[in-house]
Design a protein around this motif. Structure first.
Motif, PDB file in Angstrom:
ATOM      1  N   GLY A 100       0.236  -1.128   0.109  1.00  0.00           N
ATOM      2  CA  GLY A 100      -0.297  -0.141   0.042  1.00  0.00           C
ATOM      3  C   GLY A 100       1.046   1.105   0.212  1.00  0.00           C
ATOM      4  O   GLY A 100       0.506   1.706   0.617  1.00  0.00           O
ATOM      5  N   LYS A 101       2.326   1.395  -0.039  1.00  0.00           N
ATOM      6  CA  LYS A 101       3.115   2.901  -0.025  1.00  0.00           C
ATOM      7  C   LYS A 101       2.450   3.374  -1.605  1.00  0.00           C
ATOM      8  O   LYS A 101       3.664   4.370  -1.865  1.00  0.00           O
ATOM      9  N   GLN A 102       1.873   2.998  -2.695  1.00  0.00           N
ATOM     10  CA  GLN A 102       2.052   3.609  -3.999  1.00  0.00           C
ATOM     11  C   GLN A 102      -0.236   3.405  -4.058  1.00  0.00           C
ATOM     12  O   GLN A 102      -0.367   2.645  -4.476  1.00  0.00           O
ATOM     13  N   PRO A 103      -0.515   4.122  -3.558  1.00  0.00           N
ATOM     14  CA  PRO A 103      -1.805   4.417  -3.644  1.00  0.00           C
ATOM     15  C   PRO A 103      -2.703   4.947  -4.737  1.00  0.00           C
ATOM     16  O   PRO A 103      -3.823   4.220  -5.415  1.00  0.00           O
ATOM     17  N   LEU A 104      -1.856   5.316  -4.969  1.00  0.00           N
ATOM     18  CA  LEU A 104      -2.252   6.187  -6.431  1.00  0.00           C
ATOM     19  C   LEU A 104      -1.884   5.148  -7.886  1.00  0.00           C
ATOM     20  O   LEU A 104      -3.160   5.088  -8.487  1.00  0.00           O
ATOM     21  N   VAL A 105      -0.563   4.865  -8.166  1.00  0.00           N
ATOM     22  CA  VAL A 105      -0.081   3.766  -8.857  1.00  0.00           C
ATOM     23  C   VAL A 105      -1.698   2.574  -9.221  1.00  0.00           C
ATOM     24  O   VAL A 105      -2.220   2.080  -9.381  1.00  0.00           O
ATOM     25  N   ALA A 106      -2.006   2.113  -7.885  1.00  0.00           N
ATOM     26  CA  ALA A 106      -3.290   1.022  -7.583  1.00  0.00           C
ATOM     27  C   ALA A 106      -4.257   1.710  -7.632  1.00  0.00           C
ATOM     28  O   ALA A 106      -5.172   0.716  -8.453  1.00  0.00           O
ATOM     29  N   HIS A 107      -4.303   2.583  -7.785  1.00  0.00           N
ATOM     30  CA  HIS A 107      -5.915   3.316  -8.146  1.00  0.00           C
ATOM     31  C   HIS A 107      -5.974   3.301  -9.742  1.00  0.00           C
ATOM     32  O   HIS A 107      -6.987   3.115 -10.650  1.00  0.00           O
ATOM     33  N   LEU A 108      -4.942   4.236 -10.025  1.00  0.00           N
ATOM     34  CA  LEU A 108      -4.835   4.170 -11.498  1.00  0.00           C
ATOM     35  C   LEU A 108      -5.019   2.228 -12.267  1.00  0.00           C
ATOM     36  O   LEU A 108      -5.296   2.364 -13.063  1.00  0.00           O
ATOM     37  N   ALA A 109      -4.311   1.329 -11.822  1.00  0.00           N
ATOM     38  CA  ALA A 109      -4.533   0.113 -12.368  1.00  0.00           C
ATOM     39  C   ALA A 109      -5.403  -0.313 -12.484  1.00  0.00           C
ATOM     40  O   ALA A 109      -5.582  -1.342 -13.325  1.00  0.00           O
ATOM     41  N   ARG A 110      -7.143  -0.046 -11.630  1.00  0.00           N
ATOM     42  CA  ARG A 110      -7.674  -0.688 -11.787  1.00  0.00           C
ATOM     43  C   ARG A 110      -8.506   0.042 -12.810  1.00  0.00           C
ATOM     44  O   ARG A 110      -9.644  -0.947 -13.227  1.00  0.00           O
ATOM     45  N   LEU A 111      -7.965   0.762 -13.752  1.00  0.00           N
ATOM     46  CA  LEU A 111      -8.404   1.239 -15.009  1.00  0.00           C
ATOM     47  C   LEU A 111      -8.886   0.534 -15.652  1.00  0.00           C
ATOM     48  O   LEU A 111      -7.913   0.295 -15.959  1.00  0.00           O
ATOM     49  N   ARG A 112      -9.468   0.180 -16.703  1.00  0.00           N
ATOM     50  CA  ARG A 112      -9.802  -0.965 -17.697  1.00  0.00           C
ATOM     51  C   ARG A 112      -8.519  -0.902 -18.853  1.00  0.00           C
ATOM     52  O   ARG A 112      -7.847  -1.816 -18.650  1.00  0.00           O
ATOM     53  N   ALA A 113      -8.008   0.208 -19.358  1.00  0.00           N
ATOM     54  CA  ALA A 113      -7.320   0.366 -19.758  1.00  0.00           C
ATOM     55  C   ALA A 113      -5.700   0.964 -19.922  1.00  0.00           C
ATOM     56  O   ALA A 113      -4.783   1.178 -19.934  1.00  0.00           O
ATOM     57  N   ILE A 114      -5.469   0.744 -18.427  1.00  0.00           N
ATOM     58  CA  ILE A 114      -3.984   1.328 -17.477  1.00  0.00           C
ATOM     59  C   ILE A 114      -3.743   0.249 -16.903  1.00  0.00           C
ATOM     60  O   ILE A 114      -4.223  -0.133 -16.125  1.00  0.00           O
ATOM     61  N   GLY A 115      -2.111  -0.801 -16.577  1.00  0.00           N
ATOM     62  CA  GLY A 115      -1.798  -2.060 -16.367  1.00  0.00           C
ATOM     63  C   GLY A 115      -0.780  -0.506 -14.797  1.00  0.00           C
ATOM     64  O   GLY A 115      -0.928  -0.257 -14.866  1.00  0.00           O
ATOM     65  N   PRO A 116      -0.217  -1.489 -14.074  1.00  0.00           N
ATOM     66  CA  PRO A 116       0.162  -1.692 -13.549  1.00  0.00           C
ATOM     67  C   PRO A 116       1.621  -0.854 -13.498  1.00  0.00           C
ATOM     68  O   PRO A 116       2.030   0.578 -12.966  1.00  0.00           O
ATOM     69  N   LYS A 117       2.332  -1.521 -14.780  1.00  0.00           N
ATOM     70  CA  LYS A 117       3.258  -0.494 -15.520  1.00  0.00           C
ATOM     71  C   LYS A 117       2.527   0.972 -15.872  1.00  0.00           C
ATOM     72  O   LYS A 117       3.458   2.089 -15.570  1.00  0.00           O
ATOM     73  N   GLY A 118       1.488   0.966 -16.764  1.00  0.00           N
ATOM     74  CA  GLY A 118       1.633   2.251 -17.163  1.00  0.00           C
ATOM     75  C   GLY A 118       1.522   3.201 -16.013  1.00  0.00           C
ATOM     76  O   GLY A 118       1.732   4.119 -15.849  1.00  0.00           O
ATOM     77  N   ALA A 119       0.467   2.954 -14.360  1.00  0.00           N
ATOM     78  CA  ALA A 119       0.334   3.479 -13.722  1.00  0.00           C
ATOM     79  C   ALA A 119       1.452   3.899 -13.299  1.00  0.00           C
ATOM     80  O   ALA A 119       1.690   4.902 -12.780  1.00  0.00           O
ATOM     81  N   TRP A 120       2.064   2.453 -12.567  1.00  0.00           N
ATOM     82  CA  TRP A 120       3.569   3.602 -12.106  1.00  0.00           C
ATOM     83  C   TRP A 120       4.644   4.298 -12.937  1.00  0.00           C
ATOM     84  O   TRP A 120       4.428   5.566 -12.724  1.00  0.00           O
ATOM     85  N   VAL A 121       4.118   4.654 -14.607  1.00  0.00           N
ATOM     86  CA  VAL A 121       4.643   5.784 -15.233  1.00  0.00           C
ATOM     87  C   VAL A 121       4.320   6.604 -15.099  1.00  0.00           C
ATOM     88  O   VAL A 121       4.337   7.972 -15.238  1.00  0.00           O
ATOM     89  N   LEU A 122       2.793   6.794 -15.267  1.00  0.00           N
ATOM     90  CA  LEU A 122       1.972   7.799 -15.517  1.00  0.00           C
ATOM     91  C   LEU A 122       2.037   8.176 -14.067  1.00  0.00           C
ATOM     92  O   LEU A 122       2.217  10.189 -13.731  1.00  0.00           O
ATOM     93  N   VAL A 123       2.115   7.885 -13.068  1.00  0.00           N
ATOM     94  CA  VAL A 123       2.018   8.531 -11.392  1.00  0.00           C
ATOM     95  C   VAL A 123       3.142   9.087 -11.264  1.00  0.00           C
ATOM     96  O   VAL A 123       3.522  10.606 -10.853  1.00  0.00           O
ATOM     97  N   LYS A 124       4.371   8.563 -11.266  1.00  0.00           N
ATOM     98  CA  LYS A 124       5.592   9.014 -10.932  1.00  0.00           C
ATOM     99  C   LYS A 124       6.087  10.070 -11.851  1.00  0.00           C
ATOM    100  O   LYS A 124       6.935  10.997 -11.825  1.00  0.00           O
ATOM    101  N   GLU A 125       5.998   9.878 -13.372  1.00  0.00           N
ATOM    102  CA  GLU A 125       6.196  11.414 -14.722  1.00  0.00           C
ATOM    103  C   GLU A 125       5.350  11.986 -14.783  1.00  0.00           C
ATOM    104  O   GLU A 125       5.757  13.415 -14.819  1.00  0.00           O
ATOM    105  N   VAL A 126       4.366  11.523 -14.792  1.00  0.00           N
ATOM    106  CA  VAL A 126       3.034  13.038 -14.966  1.00  0.00           C
ATOM    107  C   VAL A 126       3.042  13.710 -13.565  1.00  0.00           C
ATOM    108  O   VAL A 126       2.364  14.725 -13.265  1.00  0.00           O
ATOM    109  N   PHE A 127       2.028  12.255 -13.254  1.00  0.00           N
ATOM    110  CA  PHE A 127       1.226  13.531 -11.873  1.00  0.00           C
ATOM    111  C   PHE A 127       2.109  13.626 -10.744  1.00  0.00           C
ATOM    112  O   PHE A 127       1.464  14.098  -9.322  1.00  0.00           O
TER     113      PHE A 127
END
Length: 157
Positions: A100-127
């Protein structure tokens, strides 16, 4: 206004950047081994460095001259090290998500078109360190801006 990321924000981006670099290295080693094998015609029908790679190589190692064999085996050792490092980085990332150290990544990864890898990049690079005032700013920072579509092209002769 330009917002510079903090040292902590920059450090948090290291994990997925290292994983990306290791993935490029793994591909380079695999391609290099394949290219060296093509020189003497033992074309692998398996994934180089994969589960069946060692058995395949043991059967065909005598078809290759000794110096080339040594080079391929050194390249294989480097490939094995890179694969181990990729597994270690991925395990570290999964552990952070599970704890649970990355709640935003976990939240984004639950979306249909975004997996854990894409969520990780979005959270760290964009948001991760940028602050957006409206919904158009994230899209424009990623290059997703609307364009004017021309319905027909008229050329005068």
């Amino acid at each position: 206004m330009l917002r510079e990321p903090s040292c902590e924000d920059e450090d948090a981006r290291r994990v997925h950047r290292e994983l990306q670099q290791l993935t490029h290295e793994r591909i380079a080693h695999t391609n290099r081994i394949g290219a060296l094998l093509v020189l003497h015609n033992p074309r692998p029908r398996i994934v180089i460095g994969g589960r069946d790679g060692a058995v395949w190589w043991d059967r065909r190692r005598d078809q290759v001259p000794p110096m080339l064999r040594a080079e391929i085996e050194r390249e294989g050792a480097r490939l094995k090290l890179v694969r181990e490092q990729v597994r270690a980085v991925k395990a570290e990332r999964c552990k952070e998500l599970a704890e649970g150290k990355q709640p935003l990544v976990a939240h984004l990864a639950r979306l249909r078109a975004i997996g854990p890898k894409g969520a990780w990049v979005l959270v760290k690079e964009v948001f991760g360190w940028r602050h957006f005032a409206n919904r158009r700013e994230p899209a424009s920072s990623l290059g997703l801006v609307p364009t004017h579509l021309v319905s027909s092209v008229h050329v005068d002769a």
